[in-house]
Design a protein around this motif. Structure first.
Motif, PDB file in Angstrom:
ATOM      1  N   GLY A   1      32.137  45.642  32.148  1.00  0.00           N
ATOM      2  CA  GLY A   1      30.535  44.988  31.574  1.00  0.00           C
ATOM      3  C   GLY A   1      30.674  43.628  32.466  1.00  0.00           C
ATOM      4  N   TRP A   2      31.541  42.659  32.535  1.00  0.00           N
ATOM      5  CA  TRP A   2      31.577  41.815  32.794  1.00  0.00           C
ATOM      6  C   TRP A   2      31.198  41.313  34.453  1.00  0.00           C
ATOM      7  CZ3 TRP A   2      33.829  39.531  37.118  1.00  0.00           C
ATOM      8  CH2 TRP A   2      34.948  40.650  38.743  1.00  0.00           C
ATOM      9  N   LYS A   3      31.121  42.754  35.226  1.00  0.00           N
ATOM     10  CA  LYS A   3      30.495  42.287  36.442  1.00  0.00           C
ATOM     11  C   LYS A   3      28.883  42.650  36.558  1.00  0.00           C
ATOM     12  CE  LYS A   3      34.371  44.163  39.051  1.00  0.00           C
ATOM     13  NZ  LYS A   3      35.301  45.332  39.978  1.00  0.00           N
ATOM     14  N   ASP A   4      28.748  42.942  35.929  1.00  0.00           N
ATOM     15  CA  ASP A   4      27.043  43.758  35.881  1.00  0.00           C
ATOM     16  C   ASP A   4      26.423  42.635  34.945  1.00  0.00           C
ATOM     17  OD1 ASP A   4      27.493  46.656  35.745  1.00  0.00           O
ATOM     18  OD2 ASP A   4      27.729  46.756  33.883  1.00  0.00           O
ATOM     19  N   VAL A   5      27.580  41.560  34.120  1.00  0.00           N
ATOM     20  CA  VAL A   5      26.494  40.567  33.779  1.00  0.00           C
ATOM     21  C   VAL A   5      26.830  39.018  34.745  1.00  0.00           C
ATOM     22  CG1 VAL A   5      27.051  40.387  31.752  1.00  0.00           C
ATOM     23  CG2 VAL A   5      28.115  38.823  32.438  1.00  0.00           C
ATOM     24  N   LEU A   6      27.616  39.193  36.198  1.00  0.00           N
ATOM     25  CA  LEU A   6      27.576  38.142  37.358  1.00  0.00           C
ATOM     26  C   LEU A   6      26.558  39.081  38.279  1.00  0.00           C
ATOM     27  CD1 LEU A   6      30.795  37.422  37.401  1.00  0.00           C
ATOM     28  CD2 LEU A   6      29.207  36.288  36.321  1.00  0.00           C
ATOM     29  N   GLU A   7      25.863  39.749  38.008  1.00  0.00           N
ATOM     30  CA  GLU A   7      24.681  40.650  39.396  1.00  0.00           C
ATOM     31  C   GLU A   7      23.990  39.377  39.030  1.00  0.00           C
ATOM     32  OE1 GLU A   7      24.688  43.166  41.418  1.00  0.00           O
ATOM     33  OE2 GLU A   7      27.087  43.286  40.672  1.00  0.00           O
ATOM     34  N   PRO A   8      23.237  39.188  40.654  1.00  0.00           N
ATOM     35  CA  PRO A   8      22.026  37.934  40.263  1.00  0.00           C
ATOM     36  C   PRO A   8      20.555  38.101  39.777  1.00  0.00           C
ATOM     37  CG  PRO A   8      23.271  38.996  43.038  1.00  0.00           C
ATOM     38  CD  PRO A   8      23.696  40.028  41.784  1.00  0.00           C
ATOM     39  N   ALA A   9      20.313  39.900  39.871  1.00  0.00           N
ATOM     40  CA  ALA A   9      19.217  40.263  38.609  1.00  0.00           C
ATOM     41  C   ALA A   9      19.607  39.778  37.254  1.00  0.00           C
ATOM     42  CB  ALA A   9      19.143  41.770  38.334  1.00  0.00           C
ATOM     43  N   ALA A  10      20.676  40.014  36.753  1.00  0.00           N
ATOM     44  CA  ALA A  10      21.675  40.180  35.943  1.00  0.00           C
ATOM     45  C   ALA A  10      21.336  38.045  35.016  1.00  0.00           C
ATOM     46  CB  ALA A  10      22.307  40.338  35.208  1.00  0.00           C
ATOM     47  N   ILE A  11      21.949  37.850  35.750  1.00  0.00           N
ATOM     48  CA  ILE A  11      21.274  35.766  36.337  1.00  0.00           C
ATOM     49  C   ILE A  11      20.314  35.534  36.030  1.00  0.00           C
ATOM     50  CG2 ILE A  11      22.444  33.873  37.452  1.00  0.00           C
ATOM     51  CD1 ILE A  11      24.660  35.286  36.227  1.00  0.00           C
ATOM     52  N   GLY A  12      19.526  36.367  37.055  1.00  0.00           N
ATOM     53  CA  GLY A  12      17.814  35.555  37.056  1.00  0.00           C
ATOM     54  C   GLY A  12      17.253  35.722  35.311  1.00  0.00           C
ATOM     55  N   ALA A  13      17.863  36.804  35.085  1.00  0.00           N
ATOM     56  CA  ALA A  13      16.766  37.411  33.892  1.00  0.00           C
ATOM     57  C   ALA A  13      17.405  36.650  32.787  1.00  0.00           C
ATOM     58  CB  ALA A  13      17.207  38.341  33.670  1.00  0.00           C
ATOM     59  N   ALA A  14      18.672  36.305  32.776  1.00  0.00           N
ATOM     60  CA  ALA A  14      19.384  35.174  31.840  1.00  0.00           C
ATOM     61  C   ALA A  14      18.600  33.632  32.352  1.00  0.00           C
ATOM     62  CB  ALA A  14      20.979  35.175  32.142  1.00  0.00           C
ATOM     63  N   ARG A  15      18.783  33.047  32.975  1.00  0.00           N
ATOM     64  CA  ARG A  15      17.725  32.299  33.235  1.00  0.00           C
ATOM     65  C   ARG A  15      16.942  31.482  33.298  1.00  0.00           C
ATOM     66  NH1 ARG A  15      21.192  28.494  37.465  1.00  0.00           N
ATOM     67  NH2 ARG A  15      19.087  27.712  37.555  1.00  0.00           N
ATOM     68  N   ASP A  16      15.917  33.243  33.574  1.00  0.00           N
ATOM     69  CA  ASP A  16      14.414  33.065  32.876  1.00  0.00           C
ATOM     70  C   ASP A  16      14.220  32.831  30.937  1.00  0.00           C
ATOM     71  OD1 ASP A  16      13.347  33.211  35.027  1.00  0.00           O
ATOM     72  OD2 ASP A  16      13.401  36.084  35.158  1.00  0.00           O
ATOM     73  N   ARG A  17      15.635  33.577  30.266  1.00  0.00           N
ATOM     74  CA  ARG A  17      16.071  33.429  28.916  1.00  0.00           C
ATOM     75  C   ARG A  17      15.821  32.028  28.236  1.00  0.00           C
ATOM     76  NH1 ARG A  17      19.746  37.389  26.471  1.00  0.00           N
ATOM     77  NH2 ARG A  17      19.901  36.463  24.367  1.00  0.00           N
ATOM     78  N   LEU A  18      16.695  31.773  29.351  1.00  0.00           N
ATOM     79  CA  LEU A  18      17.263  30.020  29.011  1.00  0.00           C
ATOM     80  C   LEU A  18      15.658  29.208  29.102  1.00  0.00           C
ATOM     81  CD1 LEU A  18      20.857  29.895  30.244  1.00  0.00           C
ATOM     82  CD2 LEU A  18      20.064  30.020  27.753  1.00  0.00           C
ATOM     83  N   ASP A  19      15.249  29.443  30.172  1.00  0.00           N
ATOM     84  CA  ASP A  19      14.103  28.654  30.568  1.00  0.00           C
ATOM     85  C   ASP A  19      13.138  28.928  29.201  1.00  0.00           C
ATOM     86  OD1 ASP A  19      15.486  27.974  32.978  1.00  0.00           O
ATOM     87  OD2 ASP A  19      14.699  28.771  34.103  1.00  0.00           O
ATOM     88  N   GLY A  20      12.751  29.819  29.014  1.00  0.00           N
ATOM     89  CA  GLY A  20      12.269  30.368  27.958  1.00  0.00           C
ATOM     90  C   GLY A  20      12.667  29.592  26.645  1.00  0.00           C
TER      91      GLY A  20
END
Length: 530
Positions: free
Chosen positions: A304-323
């Motif tokens: 499961g940890w690999k999924d959260v480090l995928e570029p798309a997941a990181i991008g979505a998480a950065r969007d959450r933090l930016d928002g």
């Protein structure tokens, strides 16, 4: 409390949380040993100097950077009992696995990890490297203030175990600072382990340990104990931050959480001045998001940890933090008791090493006649949540808090090596240390002494439902804390040095051929060069 300056050296350096451990490591380097040799010597000495934090009956992890730039790891953590599924505990009326006694214990991984580390590049025998620890155990080391306080904290449980009571409650009283605490049973165990690491898992010690655990009600069969001997070198997991490469320990450690936070903070934190409210806010919310992802997706046996480090997941998480849409999580951080070392030799080999009994004196249980204290990692790490990837189950290792790191440039050249104990604080404080070094150019002494902040909740199994907090050492300026409250954090004030941890860092200045290192002033450690 005044931070110590960084130690400087051209040929080699070690750092640990106790002067006696650092001294042993430095002597090994001075005598021609390498960083792996020094690490192994320090590991055994910390069994004596910091007995509440680590021991033969605990777990251990390391990251090794070789002179050719390659990086590898060893991970020593064991399985819970084969008979210990969720139903076993809940049918006994338990909502969580106990933290003391036989039910708390997982198979210790430290001996196998140390054996694998030794096989991976040591130049001296374990018998030679552990001889100083054997002598110290036979003679007794002076009790430190840290050990006295640990004994006071665990007094009732220590008094109930004959092996612990004999060492740490001499004459039925708390030990005095400076009082010698001989451990002759442990000395014999260290000698035996040095001769045959795998005998810990398949020989007479294993039979004694399983018998004691079964007598205490833990459903060990013995096969899971024998399986703990199988520890082999693994590749590190790596990610980028501020133009450098961070190498971390893989599962069951939360090393991926440091890499996730690095990906979420890269290019953001470094553009804010050091420890200002925007920087702290971003790192705190990234840490909270990592804990949420850990609880939701990650067990020791899945990817499961690999999924959260995928570029798309990181991008979505950065969007959450930016928002500003990071939520508060459900589990509480607990500090834990762990200790760590770092070493760099004259060839540029670097080792970051960390080991632990989980909480203070682990399960507060010794294997009779051996002096070996067993961990409480299963009680700390495994969930009683049916269907969860980290639920108690046969041949499942519980999730861990320990992690260690090395930083190189993109060509593999060594930049920094470090770590810190501190339970679920580790993944947060390691991110803070990495930011101090790479974003702001702090030297090791400045980085380990910097004010800390810690988000609650985390993901330990023993406590649930705690309110979300951002705990800040009072050295973080009042105006920053006020701005953090305005940004929505429930700030809880701690003493100026009260966050916890005991960080170690060594930095290589390749241009000058100079090593600089420092040990955290929150404990009594020291960095020594040779």
């Amino acid at each position: 409390m005044n931070p110590r300056p960084s130690t400087l050296s051209a040929d080699g350096m070690v750092s640990s949380s106790h002067p006696a451990a650092s001294t042993v490591g430095a002597r090994v380097l001075a005598d021609g040993g390498n960083a792996i040799d020094a690490t192994l010597a320090m590991a055994a000495m910390t069994w004596l100097t910091l007995p509440g934090q680590c021991g033969i009956g605990g777990d251990a992890f390391a990251v090794v950077r070789e002179p050719d730039g390659s990086v590898w790891t060893v991970g020593g953590s064991g399985f819970g009992p084969d008979g210990g599924d969720v139903d076993f505990y809940t049918e006994r009326g338990l909502r969580s696995i106990p933290l003391d006694g036989a039910l708390a214990v997982a198979v210790p991984g430290a001996p196998a990890a140390l054996g694998a580390l030794h096989a991976g590049g040591a130049t001296r025998s374990l018998t030679d490297l552990w001889a100083p620890a054997v002598r110290a155990a036979e003679k007794g080391l002076p009790c430190s203030a840290k050990t006295r306080d640990d004994v006071r904290e665990a007094h009732t449980a220590i008094a109930a175990d004959p092996g612990l009571r004999a060492v740490y409650l001499p004459g039925g009283r708390l030990p005095q600072v400076g009082e010698l605490l001989p451990q002759r049973d442990l000395a014999r165990s260290i000698r035996a382990l040095a001769r045959d690491v795998h005998g810990f898992y398949t020989g007479s010690f294993a039979r004694q340990a399983v018998e004691a655990l079964r007598a205490g009600g833990a459903p060990f069969g013995g096969d899971e104990w024998a399986a703990g001997a199988d520890v082999r070198p693994e590749a590190a997991i790596s990610g980028n931050y501020a133009g450098a490469v961070v190498h971390q320990t893989p599962l069951p450690t939360p090393g991926w959480m440091v890499l996730q936070q690095a990906a979420l903070n890269d290019g953001v934190v470094g553009f804010s001045p050091w420890l200002t409210a925007p920087a702290v806010d971003r790192m705190a919310r990234a840490a909270r998001l990592a804990f949420e992802d850990r609880f939701a997706t990650c067990g020791a046996g899945n990817d499961g940890w690999k999924d959260v480090l995928e570029p798309a997941a990181i991008g979505a998480a950065r969007d959450r933090l930016d928002g500003r849409r990071a939520s508060s999580g459900a589990f509480s951080v607990s500090a834990g008791d762990t200790t760590s070392t770092v070493a760099v030799d004259c060839d540029g080999r670097a080792v970051s090493f960390i080991h632990s009994l989980a909480f203070t004196f682990g399960a507060k249980m010794t294997v009779p006649g051996t002096g070996v204290v067993l961990n409480n990692r299963y009680g700390r790490g495994a969930y009683l949540i049916p269907g969860h990837p980290n639920a108690a189950a046969p041949r499942r290792k519980p999730l861990h808090t320990l992690n260690a790191w090395v930083i190189t440039d993109t060509s593999g050249n060594l930049l920094h090596v470090g770590n810190t104990p501190g339970g679920d604080g580790q993944v947060q404080w390691n991110m803070q240390l990495i930011s101090h070094l790479l974003d702001h150019g702090l030297d090791p002494a400045e980085a380990v002494a910097a004010p800390r902040f810690t988000v609650f909740p985390g993901s330990d199994a023993d406590v649930v439902g705690r309110p979300a907090e951002l705990r800040c050492e009072s050295r973080i300026p009042e105006e920053v804390r006020t701005e953090l409250e305005r940004l929505g954090h429930d700030v809880a004030l701690q003493g100026p040095w009260a966050a916890g941890g005991s960080a170690q860092i060594i930095t290589l200045d390749a241009a000058r051929g100079l090593l600089s290192g420092a040990a955290d002033p929150r404990q009594e450690g020291i960095a020594l060069g040779v």
